[in-house]
Motif scaffolding. Sequence first.
Motif, PDB file in Angstrom:
ATOM      1  N   ASP A 241     -10.771   0.136  -8.015  1.00  0.00           N
ATOM      2  CA  ASP A 241      -9.818   0.747  -7.328  1.00  0.00           C
ATOM      3  C   ASP A 241      -8.781  -0.171  -6.575  1.00  0.00           C
ATOM      4  O   ASP A 241      -8.164   0.332  -5.530  1.00  0.00           O
ATOM      5  N   THR A 242      -8.780  -1.472  -6.753  1.00  0.00           N
ATOM      6  CA  THR A 242      -7.746  -2.277  -6.196  1.00  0.00           C
ATOM      7  C   THR A 242      -7.256  -3.165  -7.413  1.00  0.00           C
ATOM      8  O   THR A 242      -7.216  -4.431  -7.280  1.00  0.00           O
TER       9      THR A 242
ATOM     10  N   LEU B 143     -11.079  -8.158  -5.198  1.00  0.00           N
ATOM     11  CA  LEU B 143     -11.035  -6.634  -5.439  1.00  0.00           C
ATOM     12  C   LEU B 143     -12.251  -6.072  -4.513  1.00  0.00           C
ATOM     13  O   LEU B 143     -13.064  -6.701  -4.150  1.00  0.00           O
ATOM     14  N   ALA B 144     -11.961  -4.883  -4.461  1.00  0.00           N
ATOM     15  CA  ALA B 144     -13.263  -4.053  -3.247  1.00  0.00           C
ATOM     16  C   ALA B 144     -14.130  -3.542  -4.636  1.00  0.00           C
ATOM     17  O   ALA B 144     -13.782  -3.088  -5.587  1.00  0.00           O
TER      18      ALA B 144
ATOM     19  N   ARG C 135      -1.290  -8.111  -5.170  1.00  0.00           N
ATOM     20  CA  ARG C 135      -1.852  -8.961  -3.953  1.00  0.00           C
ATOM     21  C   ARG C 135      -0.943  -8.868  -2.609  1.00  0.00           C
ATOM     22  O   ARG C 135       0.246  -9.007  -2.581  1.00  0.00           O
TER      23      ARG C 135
ATOM     24  N   TRP D  96     -14.894  -9.804  -6.361  1.00  0.00           N
ATOM     25  CA  TRP D  96     -15.013  -8.540  -5.737  1.00  0.00           C
ATOM     26  C   TRP D  96     -15.977  -8.601  -4.513  1.00  0.00           C
ATOM     27  O   TRP D  96     -17.144  -9.297  -4.866  1.00  0.00           O
TER      28      TRP D  96
ATOM     29  N   ASP E 177       0.899  -1.446   0.090  1.00  0.00           N
ATOM     30  CA  ASP E 177       0.045  -0.013   0.094  1.00  0.00           C
ATOM     31  C   ASP E 177       0.998   1.101   0.096  1.00  0.00           C
ATOM     32  O   ASP E 177       1.169   1.784   1.059  1.00  0.00           O
ATOM     33  N   MET E 178       1.365   1.763  -1.136  1.00  0.00           N
ATOM     34  CA  MET E 178       1.116   1.073  -2.301  1.00  0.00           C
ATOM     35  C   MET E 178       2.397   1.318  -3.296  1.00  0.00           C
ATOM     36  O   MET E 178       2.352   1.431  -4.463  1.00  0.00           O
TER      37      MET E 178
ATOM     38  N   CYS F  87     -11.000   5.158  -0.355  1.00  0.00           N
ATOM     39  CA  CYS F  87      -9.807   5.523  -0.900  1.00  0.00           C
ATOM     40  C   CYS F  87     -10.173   6.533  -2.093  1.00  0.00           C
ATOM     41  O   CYS F  87     -11.177   6.915  -2.105  1.00  0.00           O
TER      42      CYS F  87
ATOM     43  N   ALA G 277      -5.042  -5.386  -3.737  1.00  0.00           N
ATOM     44  CA  ALA G 277      -6.238  -6.496  -3.744  1.00  0.00           C
ATOM     45  C   ALA G 277      -5.648  -7.504  -2.485  1.00  0.00           C
ATOM     46  O   ALA G 277      -4.953  -7.040  -2.006  1.00  0.00           O
TER      47      ALA G 277
ATOM     48  N   TYR H 164      -4.488   1.713  -7.896  1.00  0.00           N
ATOM     49  CA  TYR H 164      -3.938   0.781  -7.622  1.00  0.00           C
ATOM     50  C   TYR H 164      -3.552   0.389  -6.136  1.00  0.00           C
ATOM     51  O   TYR H 164      -2.402   0.088  -5.659  1.00  0.00           O
ATOM     52  N   GLU H 165      -4.640   0.779  -5.365  1.00  0.00           N
ATOM     53  CA  GLU H 165      -4.712   0.003  -4.076  1.00  0.00           C
ATOM     54  C   GLU H 165      -4.478  -1.470  -3.959  1.00  0.00           C
ATOM     55  O   GLU H 165      -4.852  -1.994  -5.122  1.00  0.00           O
TER      56      GLU H 165
END
Length: 402
Positions: free
Chosen positions: A361-362, A197-198, A366, A340, A130-131, A347, A191, A188-189
């Motif tokens: 946004d994820t 994914l969120a 990983r 997801w 992160d990140m 974020c 996963a 690119y938060e």
Amino acid sequence: MESRTSAARALIDGLDGATMLAQTQRWAAINSGTRNLDGLARMADVLADAFGALPGECRLVEPAPVEAITAAGQVETIAHGRHLHLRVRPEAPAQLLFTGHMDTVYATDHPFQQVTERADGTVNGPGVSDMKGGLAVMLAALQAVETTPFAARLGYEVVINSDEETGSLASAGLLVAAARGKLAGLTYEPALPDGTLAGARGGTGNFSIVVRGRSAHAGRNPEDGRNALVAAADLALRLAAATGDGLSVNPARIDGGGPNNVVPDLAVLRVNFRPRDAAAIARADAAIATAIETVRAAHDVHIARHGSFNRPPKPMTGASETLFSQVVAAGRDLGLTVGWRATGGVCDGNTIAATGVPVVDTMGVRGGAIHSPDEFLIVDSLVERAALSVLTIGRLVTGDDA
């Protein structure tokens, strides 16, 4: 990882995982906590050099002014680092937005400063997931895209801000401006470790509520005082009682008080709200107004409210479900099952989605245990997630399997 198409296989072969890992390690070794302006300046310069290799105009943007409330109840300006902004082919027919952040939660004096490779295929370090790792994935994906036949049809903006971990107050305007007219956004938060994914996200609001009473001697004439600390505590309890029906309220801190023999005349309540949807924000606003008026009258104090709902909720819409389906299809080409789920975190995807632009946004690495000394990144996910990005971008630009 077994590819299902020749295009995916060629893509994976062309991505350099060792270079991405080394880049992530170098970047994670730079302490860039949100309040570490020297570290952020160094990180911004490093990123400008790296992303400057892409075509287009790359620049560092001054932060917007941000005010905060001190423990003494005063308004002060908070300094932030510069943000990176890259614009490539603004005349191209397909326009996308890519975002990330250079700041971390680890302050200059935080003991977690080292990056360590582990035998289990993970790397432990501040910001690896992160990140800093996500930024390496973004850059590698865009570099790969620039070698594809569809690159000429793609225009994009990249925003890497310096204040995401504290709410993006100094960069929200830049994000909103960059989102205008975009087909989609990718942030690119990280996963989850299994690649989930969120999806939908709730919103957030942070408030500092200043309570001013009247000091007095606690033994000689306490009745002449107006205890700001007690009033702030009453306010905290009333706001906490608003929790429910899609709204979570967390009174987090009260600044104030002093010697035991003095009735305190100042207190500052810090409180966080997590609304699930717009209706919950309306309920929260009403709860704040009612609680302030009730406590003001009951305790004969002055109360001033500071703060806002700085990140609106991000629901799953038809457009966002269509975007997610493109990511799922790209994952299928790589032999990945992409799913997801909703999350309570927030974020910059919240800010982008509020402009009407669908966003995933994820798209980063990983990993897990973020915001802790156990933070880790799964090394194999660097190439995997870069490949996922390139195939997703190809589908968005060409409308087919790319």
